[in-house]
Design a protein around this motif. Sequence first.
Motif, PDB file in Angstrom:
ATOM      1  N   ALA A  79       0.382  -1.122  -0.143  1.00 16.06           N
ATOM      2  CA  ALA A  79      -0.471  -0.499   0.085  1.00 16.06           C
ATOM      3  C   ALA A  79       1.182   1.355   0.139  1.00 16.06           C
ATOM      4  O   ALA A  79      -0.005   2.369  -0.829  1.00 16.06           O
ATOM      5  CB  ALA A  79      -0.812   0.244   1.377  1.00 16.06           C
ATOM      6  N   GLU A  80       1.890   1.266   0.437  1.00 22.25           N
ATOM      7  CA  GLU A  80       2.878   2.268   0.729  1.00 22.25           C
ATOM      8  C   GLU A  80       3.176   2.373  -1.732  1.00 22.25           C
ATOM      9  O   GLU A  80       3.813   4.193  -1.438  1.00 22.25           O
ATOM     10  CB  GLU A  80       4.139   2.340   1.171  1.00 22.25           C
ATOM     11  CG  GLU A  80       3.861   1.581   2.217  1.00 22.25           C
ATOM     12  CD  GLU A  80       5.461   0.826   3.308  1.00 22.25           C
ATOM     13  OE1 GLU A  80       6.372   1.257   2.552  1.00 22.25           O
ATOM     14  OE2 GLU A  80       5.701   1.132   4.783  1.00 22.25           O
ATOM     15  N   GLN A  81       2.986   1.730  -1.980  1.00 21.03           N
ATOM     16  CA  GLN A  81       3.599   1.897  -3.774  1.00 21.03           C
ATOM     17  C   GLN A  81       1.936   3.068  -3.874  1.00 21.03           C
ATOM     18  O   GLN A  81       2.199   2.931  -5.277  1.00 21.03           O
ATOM     19  CB  GLN A  81       3.323   1.075  -4.196  1.00 21.03           C
ATOM     20  CG  GLN A  81       5.006   0.431  -3.532  1.00 21.03           C
ATOM     21  CD  GLN A  81       5.875  -0.609  -4.661  1.00 21.03           C
ATOM     22  OE1 GLN A  81       5.526  -0.673  -5.774  1.00 21.03           O
ATOM     23  NE2 GLN A  81       5.432  -2.085  -3.630  1.00 21.03           N
ATOM     24  N   VAL A  82       1.058   2.335  -3.320  1.00 24.02           N
ATOM     25  CA  VAL A  82      -0.537   2.741  -3.826  1.00 24.02           C
ATOM     26  C   VAL A  82      -0.596   4.033  -3.904  1.00 24.02           C
ATOM     27  O   VAL A  82      -0.596   5.331  -4.919  1.00 24.02           O
ATOM     28  CB  VAL A  82      -1.536   1.959  -3.983  1.00 24.02           C
ATOM     29  CG1 VAL A  82      -3.044   2.127  -4.117  1.00 24.02           C
ATOM     30  CG2 VAL A  82      -0.688   0.827  -3.791  1.00 24.02           C
ATOM     31  N   ASN A  83      -0.784   5.126  -2.225  1.00 24.15           N
ATOM     32  CA  ASN A  83      -1.112   5.970  -1.977  1.00 24.15           C
ATOM     33  C   ASN A  83      -0.437   7.042  -0.780  1.00 24.15           C
ATOM     34  O   ASN A  83      -0.330   5.488   0.132  1.00 24.15           O
ATOM     35  CB  ASN A  83      -2.676   6.188  -2.007  1.00 24.15           C
ATOM     36  CG  ASN A  83      -3.118   7.689  -1.549  1.00 24.15           C
ATOM     37  OD1 ASN A  83      -3.001   8.522  -0.881  1.00 24.15           O
ATOM     38  ND2 ASN A  83      -3.745   8.348  -3.287  1.00 24.15           N
ATOM     39  N   GLU A  84      -0.641   7.798  -0.711  1.00 22.06           N
ATOM     40  CA  GLU A  84      -0.039   8.133   1.255  1.00 22.06           C
ATOM     41  C   GLU A  84      -1.181   8.270   1.828  1.00 22.06           C
ATOM     42  O   GLU A  84      -0.138   7.619   3.083  1.00 22.06           O
ATOM     43  CB  GLU A  84       0.710   9.691   1.165  1.00 22.06           C
ATOM     44  CG  GLU A  84       0.012  10.843   0.236  1.00 22.06           C
ATOM     45  CD  GLU A  84       0.128  12.301   0.258  1.00 22.06           C
ATOM     46  OE1 GLU A  84       1.143  11.949   0.642  1.00 22.06           O
ATOM     47  OE2 GLU A  84      -0.471  12.344  -0.313  1.00 22.06           O
ATOM     48  N   PHE A  85      -1.773   8.015   1.861  1.00 31.15           N
ATOM     49  CA  PHE A  85      -3.401   7.870   2.734  1.00 31.15           C
ATOM     50  C   PHE A  85      -4.008   5.688   2.688  1.00 31.15           C
ATOM     51  O   PHE A  85      -4.365   5.781   3.517  1.00 31.15           O
ATOM     52  CB  PHE A  85      -4.286   7.918   2.142  1.00 31.15           C
ATOM     53  CG  PHE A  85      -3.939   9.698   2.265  1.00 31.15           C
ATOM     54  CD1 PHE A  85      -4.194  10.574   3.515  1.00 31.15           C
ATOM     55  CD2 PHE A  85      -3.618  10.494   0.753  1.00 31.15           C
ATOM     56  CE1 PHE A  85      -4.228  12.474   3.055  1.00 31.15           C
ATOM     57  CE2 PHE A  85      -3.979  12.316   1.005  1.00 31.15           C
ATOM     58  CZ  PHE A  85      -4.055  12.563   1.975  1.00 31.15           C
ATOM     59  N   ALA A  86      -2.973   5.401   1.652  1.00 29.39           N
ATOM     60  CA  ALA A  86      -3.717   3.896   1.324  1.00 29.39           C
ATOM     61  C   ALA A  86      -2.851   3.254   2.687  1.00 29.39           C
ATOM     62  O   ALA A  86      -4.246   2.169   3.023  1.00 29.39           O
ATOM     63  CB  ALA A  86      -3.345   3.665   0.449  1.00 29.39           C
ATOM     64  N   VAL A  87      -1.932   3.348   3.343  1.00 28.22           N
ATOM     65  CA  VAL A  87      -1.468   2.612   4.381  1.00 28.22           C
ATOM     66  C   VAL A  87      -1.946   2.675   5.783  1.00 28.22           C
ATOM     67  O   VAL A  87      -2.232   1.295   6.791  1.00 28.22           O
ATOM     68  CB  VAL A  87       0.106   2.986   4.668  1.00 28.22           C
ATOM     69  CG1 VAL A  87       0.379   2.245   5.583  1.00 28.22           C
ATOM     70  CG2 VAL A  87       1.050   3.100   3.363  1.00 28.22           C
TER      71      VAL A  87
END
Length: 362
Positions: free
Chosen positions: A178-186
Amino acid sequence: MATIRERRPGVWEVRTFTGYDDRGRPTQVSRTVHGTKKDAKRLAAQMTVKPNRKAGGKKVADLLDDWIETKAPTWAPLTLRDHQSRAAHIREDPIARSSVASLSVSDIDRWVSRMRKAGVGESAISNRHSALRAAVQQAVRWELIDHNPAANAPIQRPKRLHREAMTAEEVHQVLEAAEQVNEFAVLALRLAAETGARRGELAALSWDSLVDDRLVIDRQVTLVQDDDGKRRPEIRPTKTGSRRAVALGPSTLAMVTAEAERWAHLTVWMFGPDTDPVNPDRIGWWWRRAREIAGIDKRWRLHDLRHWSATHAIASGADIRTVANRLGHADPSMTLRVYSHAVDVADQAVAELLDGALQRGD
């Protein structure tokens, strides 16, 4: 008209005509009464179908429309959508053209039989039957008819399979991805796994939802369809209308606190710098993208983080009521039914604990 015959002393058989089957053959219902002839006559009177003129020429399709129109203001948007879909399927069947006043148990039975022959799944059959039963019950409350034939039609319930859960390793992999997806995703996916919050509840979180070491969940973002067909997010109460405060572990609490220091001066919402809360579909996309990057099985949904949370907690020894409160279940018995497999695991751990206590020391 019901008929009565004594099969043996004190045992009576009551039969009543219920209509015709798909081949035009007459059908009937038979009941056995243990007691006096007076008891048999009383049942015969209850089983005799008495047309109610109040229903007039109202058809089942008309009743479904009236029921939805009456109940819609009290339903959540997703509930309304589900019932509208079920009613649409019912309208496709000949039963929709049946008169409400003459609707019988045999009509319901034949409708269910037609659905099974058409390959409709047992879960869908159960849902459609529930919708029809509720609509007909509304007709009873309106005194259009005297009884609810849909309530007396037996429905084969689908067998509940044990719900599988993701492994802890799979959860770790998707959180790292999730760290590679969006800064809020994690943070969004971590909170989904730790609190068991639903997608709409995650979208509605704001920075003031954090109170001390607890996350207060008392609302959700629901997508409401406008007249022009577009869906817009709207803040609504949670699915059960309840408010719950879910404790956070030290590392998750530290993560939320750090993100609040970074973003709280820009927006009130936890997952986006916009003036409006994040669209729940956006969180769903974060999940799917992280799942793809992590390479885990595509069958796992965002909602499965909620199931992992409950399963892991119960299997680790957490009591059902505590888990139910964290999930926002109105009734702990629902938690017990859904996660019975995790209870079995926890029970085995208890057995081993007690077995060890009973062992004599060397």
